[in-house]
Structure formats: C-alpha cells, structure tokens
Design an enzyme around this catalytic site. Structure first.
Site, PDB file in Angstrom:
ATOM      1  CB  CYS A   2      41.037 109.822   4.398  1.00  0.00           C
ATOM      2  SG  CYS A   2      40.159 108.256   4.447  1.00  0.00           S
ATOM      3  NE  ARG A  27      43.770 113.318   0.505  1.00  0.00           N
ATOM      4  CZ  ARG A  27      44.621 112.743  -0.317  1.00  0.00           C
ATOM      5  NH1 ARG A  27      45.012 113.378  -1.399  1.00  0.00           N
ATOM      6  NH2 ARG A  27      45.099 111.547  -0.065  1.00  0.00           N
ATOM      7  CD1 TRP A  75      37.479 106.587  -0.568  1.00  0.00           C
ATOM      8  CD2 TRP A  75      35.867 108.055  -1.006  1.00  0.00           C
ATOM      9  NE1 TRP A  75      36.817 106.170  -1.689  1.00  0.00           N
ATOM     10  CE2 TRP A  75      35.826 107.051  -1.987  1.00  0.00           C
ATOM     11  CE3 TRP A  75      34.931 109.089  -1.067  1.00  0.00           C
ATOM     12  CZ2 TRP A  75      34.894 107.049  -3.017  1.00  0.00           C
ATOM     13  CZ3 TRP A  75      34.018 109.081  -2.097  1.00  0.00           C
ATOM     14  CH2 TRP A  75      34.003 108.072  -3.060  1.00  0.00           C
ATOM     15  CG  ASN A 101      44.918 109.028   3.059  1.00  0.00           C
ATOM     16  OD1 ASN A 101      45.603 109.769   2.373  1.00  0.00           O
ATOM     17  ND2 ASN A 101      44.123 108.139   2.516  1.00  0.00           N
ATOM     18  N   GLY A 102      44.552 105.599   4.271  1.00  0.00           N
ATOM     19  CA  GLY A 102      45.198 104.410   3.689  1.00  0.00           C
ATOM     20  C   GLY A 102      44.484 103.153   4.126  1.00  0.00           C
ATOM     21  CD  GLU A 488      34.346 105.007 -20.765  1.00  0.00           C
ATOM     22  OE1 GLU A 488      33.140 104.789 -20.932  1.00  0.00           O
ATOM     23  OE2 GLU A 488      34.781 105.821 -19.940  1.00  0.00           O
ATOM     24  CE  LYS A 492      34.472 109.287 -20.184  1.00  0.00           C
ATOM     25  NZ  LYS A 492      34.054 108.265 -19.293  1.00  0.00           N
ATOM     26  CD  GLU A 495      31.382 111.674 -20.287  1.00  0.00           C
ATOM     27  OE1 GLU A 495      30.388 111.783 -19.562  1.00  0.00           O
ATOM     28  OE2 GLU A 495      32.220 110.773 -20.138  1.00  0.00           O
ATOM     29  CG  HIS A 511      26.960  94.865 -41.248  1.00  0.00           C
ATOM     30  ND1 HIS A 511      26.517  93.971 -42.193  1.00  0.00           N
ATOM     31  CD2 HIS A 511      28.019  94.282 -40.634  1.00  0.00           C
ATOM     32  CE1 HIS A 511      27.274  92.873 -42.131  1.00  0.00           C
ATOM     33  NE2 HIS A 511      28.184  93.049 -41.193  1.00  0.00           N
ATOM     34  CE  LYS A 610      32.088 111.358 -10.844  1.00  0.00           C
ATOM     35  NZ  LYS A 610      32.645 110.816 -12.105  1.00  0.00           N
TER      36      LYS A 610
HETATM   37  C1  F6R Z   1      30.465 108.941 -18.062  1.00  0.00           C
HETATM   38  C2  F6R Z   1      29.849 108.818 -16.768  1.00  0.00           C
HETATM   39  C3  F6R Z   1      28.468 108.258 -16.679  1.00  0.00           C
HETATM   40  C4  F6R Z   1      28.364 107.281 -15.502  1.00  0.00           C
HETATM   41  C5  F6R Z   1      26.911 106.838 -15.313  1.00  0.00           C
HETATM   42  C6  F6R Z   1      26.781 105.806 -14.225  1.00  0.00           C
HETATM   43  O1  F6R Z   1      31.746 109.461 -17.981  1.00  0.00           O
HETATM   44  O2  F6R Z   1      30.427 109.156 -15.769  1.00  0.00           O
HETATM   45  O3  F6R Z   1      28.103 107.640 -17.867  1.00  0.00           O
HETATM   46  O4  F6R Z   1      29.192 106.187 -15.751  1.00  0.00           O
HETATM   47  O5  F6R Z   1      26.115 107.939 -15.005  1.00  0.00           O
HETATM   48  O6  F6R Z   1      27.193 106.308 -13.001  1.00  0.00           O
HETATM   49  P1  F6R Z   1      27.581 105.358 -11.807  1.00  0.00           P
HETATM   50  O7  F6R Z   1      28.768 104.581 -12.209  1.00  0.00           O
HETATM   51  O8  F6R Z   1      27.850 106.295 -10.666  1.00  0.00           O
HETATM   52  O9  F6R Z   1      26.386 104.482 -11.561  1.00  0.00           O
END
Ligand code: F6R
Length: 615
Positions: A2, A27, A75, A101-102, A488, A492, A495, A511, A610
């Site tokens: 927070c 935050r 948060w 915050n905590g 993963e 990373k 993207e 294969h 996001k």
């Molecule tokens: C990759 C990434 C996305 C999310 C996906 C699901 O770095 O951020 O692949 O993981 O859009 O999002 P959430 O977890 O918010 O459902």
C-alpha cells in the site's frame, strides 16, 4: 503493498497528500483515504477506488483545510476493497487515526482479546485492530502516543509501516517500520512521511529511511526522534541527500518496473508464505483451503484453468500435486476449456489461477465449472477482483501490484501458494513422509535467500544477453518440473523482445524441433540437479552434435554440463520440487536484458495489455 503519505508543517496538507498518493498508486489502487486535522477535529474521507475517486468524494464531504494530515492508497490484503476497509482507520474513542502498509499476522487473537474488552470493529482489516490496541494501551497504561504505539507493536507479529496521529496532539506523527518501507522527508519547518520519497521530492531532498524495527516521533519544531521498537534504545537519525528524480523513485531506482518486480521476488515470496508456513512447527495452512480440505481430498481430480504465465504456474502445480498428493490433475487453457463442453462434475475441484483476477476467459471458465457443481478455488493476486469474488474459496498471492506487463513476481508467488497447497494436501492424505514434509517446508522457507543468490548472477546474464541479442530464434528446453519453466522462459523472451522463442519438453526435441538446430540457434536448457539430470545431459549432447549454442541453467558447482555448455547460469541447489522458483530467475533476467539491449519498451510491449478482459 500500500502507499502511505503524511504531512505536518505550514502548508496546506491536503494537496500535498493527494498528489503524493497519486504518485504512490503504483503500490496499490483499490481504495484510498485521507485524514486532515482542521484545527478542531480530524476529518476522515475514504473510498473504494482510485485516488481520483477520493478526490471527488473529499471535495464533497470534507473541508480539506489544515496543515496536518495523513493519507493512504490501498492494495487489499485483509478484507475486500470497500469504503469501510479503506484506510485511515479510527480507534473506538475517535481520537487515534492510523494508516498501515503490511500485514498483522496475529490480528485474529488480538481482535478477540479487544472484543472481550468491549471494542467494536467495523471493518475486516488487521489495521483497525492495531489502532484499537494502541488506544487500549494508552488507556490502561496512561502513556503518551509514542509509548503506546511502541508497547502495542511489541505485541504484534507481522509486517508494517504505520503512521498514527492523535487528535489531542495535532503537531505529532508517530511512525514505525518492520518489513514495509517508510521514509521521512525533512523540509523547512515541515516534515513529510511516505512509502518512498516520490511524494516529497519536490519539497526536499533530505530524507531519513527508517530501518526495520525502528519507530520515529515527528513533531513540528524539533528534530525527528528515532528509537528501537523492541527496547526503546535511541537511534541517531541518518539524513540522506537524495539524488534521484521522481520517475526513478517510483521505480525504486530501477530502470523499469519489470526489473524492479524481478528483484522484489524474495520479499513477495516471504509475504506470500508469511503466517501460512511455519517450518519449524511443521505447519502449512491456507485459510481458504482449510475450509474445503475434505472436498480436495475426496476430489476425483483437480482441474486447473488459467491463461499465459498463470497457465505455466498451473503446469508446475500439476507436477507438484500429482507427485506429492497423488490427486489426478488436468491443466487447461481457460479459453479452450470454456468452449469445448468439458466433462465436469461435483466431484471435481477447479483451481483458477490469475494475477489480475479479471482475465475474461478464466472468469468464464470458472462460471462454467460452477454451473456444473464443481468447487472453484481461486489463486489470485488482486484482492476483491472478479475471479476472487466468483470463486467459492481461494488463497491470495501477496505479490503486490504488478505493473510491468510481463508477469514475473506473480508467477513465483503463484507457485509458492500452489506448492503450499500441494504440501498441505499431501500431509492430509498421508502421501508424504513426515521427514520429507518437514524438509520441504524448511526448504520452501529458504527459497527467498536462494532467489536472492540467483539474482546476483545478473552481470553474467547480461554478458550472455549481449552475445545472443541478435538471434532470430531461441529454443527453451526443460524436463519435469522445469518443462513449464522452459515455456515461461520462452514466453518472457518473445513478449518483451519480439524474438521468436519456443519452449519444449527436452525429450520431445528429437520429434521435430531438432531440425531447427544449427550454429545460429541458441538453446536454453534447464539442467539443474534432478531425477532426470542424466537424460537432460543426453539432450544437451544431441544439441551439441548439431552445433547448437547451449545456454544452460545449472545447479551451483555443476561441472558436467558446465563443460559441455557454451554459457552457464548458476542457481543454488534446491530440492527438485522447488526448483521452478529458482530456475525461473535467470530466464526472467535473460529476457529482460535482451529486450533492453534491443531498445524495446520492456514495461509495455507492443500489442499487449496487463489485464485481458476481452475474449
Ligand atoms: C505474460 C503475462 C500473461 C498473463 C495472462 C493471464 O507475461 O502476463 O500471459 O499471465 O494474460 O493473466 P492473469 O494472470 O491476470 O489472468
């Protein structure tokens, strides 16, 4: 996480606090509030929503006049985001006001005790318990505010950065810190307090950063007094001259939110297991799980639904759950699951994993599962999000806000929660020996330190990034628990750098993908100590024979792969079941540095959002 802000001086406090809260919204931003002393009383205004919502409400409801006040942007951790749970919180006698915050871990027992003494609680928060505890100490011991805060904090288990004000002392703010950040800004006849220096950087560059276990009494007209919370020992304040600009401060001095979040992982993994994992006592408990444990234990299978990185966390969980608790697990892309008329019954448990808690496909998948009678358990980061509300039960990750679009700390905290679930189920089912269970708990507790060590290899990883930044394709290979980590790592890289990358189970390479390998092809292989180590070594040999370039993630001290690979990235030795929590780190750093070197917009890569709230 927070954000907290406070001001005491000669200027109008409200505009300073409001602007400071806007800067601290990174935050947390699910609710906000202020408390301003108007010369007569403390006026409190708080609301669910962003600081802009608070601004509108405050304009209608309070005078906003006064030179002394505090503010908070939240948060949520305890209690969903709503007006009542928002900070500041006021003690029962109406005199003390707190922002926090905590997490106060023992708030439950403190609350029970205070209720017995006649206190009433209006919110679900741990913070309201603390402010009433301080009032109670003041009343019973007849001490001043600073002393009361100190005595109360010595009864508290958890993490905090707090600021407390007292209506009777409108020239004083008492602050304290343990685990969460707190800075004091020192101006000309004015003081500021904040979670970081961004709210006060335009007024002063002089700041004191409280250390863990310290508290301060900030009174206008005299110097800040610092003490140790535990034994009252006075501390000489160290006043720093800040050299940072505003943007650097919000990013904690890092160039991007993504790298800041990568570095937050040791701390947020602790936040995620704090109060849930007691290794010495042999206890792992997740509130949401305990209420439904029978349903899990009797489930005919667990179905995990998620998207993207969260789906990768689900794959890791499949390995963990099946290995430890012997419950069959299926992991599904939420988008496929919801449209393919899946067979689901009341005997199934569906786990939905989502950082944002708003991903449209995951939300639709759980609605479908609910309609068929399955128990839905959410693993979300954002408290009060749609998926967390739609689930029957769940456990939050405590990663704090993730701002970088590429998910990093959400992934490792998801795995932390899922590992705890796997261990708890295994214990309850008796599918794990006592000694192995105890070993896993203490090893899990040591993961933050190991992540810390893995982060120290950043310079070496930067060198590797410089060698391969112009590669057109990458292959990522892993086996067992580290197959999802390979996926993963590839995600990373693609993207944020826009380089094509694919993750594969190492043995599957022959294969098909092996046809891609030539001297231009970097292959990242996760080859840490594991049951299948020798098999991975064979896969590396197959790549070498075709002149592929090997970048291997190895356990510290490994020489076998070390001699075969072109480059190695070392991580501390870890029991195999926990390796994803450490092997992920170098892959995050590699993707980050390649993207930076290519001049990409790391925090906001093209075409991505996001939170994917559309199908
Ligand atoms: C990759 C990434 C996305 C999310 C996906 C699901 O770095 O951020 O692949 O993981 O859009 O999002 P959430 O977890 O918010 O459902």
């Amino acid at each position: 996480m927070c954000g907290i802000v406070g001001y005491i001086g000669e200027k109008d406090a409200y505009p300073i606090i409001l602007k400071g809260l806007k800067r601290l919204e990174y935050r947390g931003y699910d609710s906000a509030g202020v408390a301003i002393y108007n010369g007569n009383e403390i006026e409190v205004c708080k609301t669910q929503g962003k600081v802009s919502t608070l601004e509108e409400k405050a304009a209608r409801e309070i005078s906003r006049v006064g030179t002394f006040g505090i503010g908070h942007t939240r948060w949520a951790t305890h209690g969903e985001p709503n007006d009542i749970n928002s900070h500041p919180h006021v003690s029962n006698n109406g005199e003390l006001v707190i922002i926090h915050n905590g997490i106060i871990e023992n708030y439950g027992s403190l609350k029970t005790e205070l209720k017995k003494r006649g206190y009433t609680f209006y919110s679900d928060t741990d913070t309201e318990v603390l402010v009433n505890l301080i009032e109670d100490v003041q009343k019973n011991e007849g001490v001043k505010l600073g002393k009361a805060v100190q005595i109360a904090l010595n009864q508290v288990v958890g993490a905090y950065a707090i600021a407390v004000i007292d209506k009777k002392k409108p020239n004083e703010i008492v602050v304290a810190k343990l685990g969460s950040p707190l800075a004091i800004g020192i101006g000309e006849n004015e003081y500021f307090i904040a979670s970081d220096a961004s709210p006060f950087i335009e007024y002063t560059n002089k700041s004191i950063y409280l250390e863990d276990g310290e508290m301060g009494i900030i009174r206008l007209g005299r110097e800040v007094r610092l003490r140790k919370i535990i034994d009252d020992k006075p501390i000489v304040p160290y006043v720093q001259e800040l050299q940072l600009n505003l943007e650097q401060i919000e990013k904690g001095g890092f160039d991007h939110f993504m790298i800041k979040e990568i570095y937050e992982q040791p701390e947020v993994i602790i936040d995620t297991y704090r109060g849930r994992l007691l290794a010495k006592e042999g206890i792992v408990r997740l509130g949401g799980l305990e209420d439904h444990i029978e349903k899990f234990l009797n489930a005919q299978r667990i179905i995990i639904v998620a998207c993207g990185t969260s789906w990768h966390a689900g794959l890791v969980a499949e390995y963990i759950f099946e290995e430890l608790s012997r419950i069959p697990v299926e992991v599904e892309y939420a988008s496929e699951f919801r449209y393919r008329n899946p067979i689901i019954t009341e005997k199934d448990v569906v786990i939905a994993i989502s950082q944002s808690g708003e991903t449209a496909d995951t939300l639709a998948a759980i609605k479908l599962a609910k309609s068929k009678g399955a128990l839905v358990f959410g693993v979300c980061n954002v408290v009060g999000s749609s998926i967390s509300r739609e689930s029957h039960a769940g456990s939050y990750t405590h990663a704090g806000p993730e701002i970088g679009v590429a998910s990093t700390k959400a992934f490792t905290t998801q795995i932390t929660v899922l590992t705890m679930i796997g261990l708890r189920l295994a214990q309850a089912k008796g599918t794990i020996s006592k000694s192995e269970f105890m070993r896993c708990l203490s090893e899990l507790e040591m993961i933050p330190e190991k992540v810390e060590i893995a982060l120290k290899t950043e310079d070496k990883i930067k060198e590797i990034a410089a060698v391969f930044m112009n590669a057109k394709n990458f292959l990522y290979l892993g086996r067992g628990y580290n197959f999802p980590v390979a996926l993963e790592g590839a995600l990373k890289l693609k993207e944020i750098s826009y380089i094509h990358a694919e993750g594969y189970p190492a043995a599957e390479m022959k294969h098909g993908p092996i046809a891609l390998i030539d001297e231009q092809m970097p292959v990242v292989v996760i080859a840490v100590e594991s049951e299948h180590y020798d098999k991975v070594v064979s896969n590396i040999q197959e790549i070498k024979a075709r002149k592929g370039k090997i970048i291997a993630v190895v356990s510290e001290g490994d020489t076998t792969v070390g001699e075969m690979a072109d480059y190695v990235m070392e991580v501390p030795k870890t029991p195999e079941v926990l390796t994803p929590l450490v092997t992920t780190i170098p892959l995050q750093l590699l993707a980050y540095h390649i993207a930076v070197m290519l001049g990409r917009n790391v925090d906001q890569p093209r075409n991505l959002a996001k939170s994917v709230t559309v199908e």
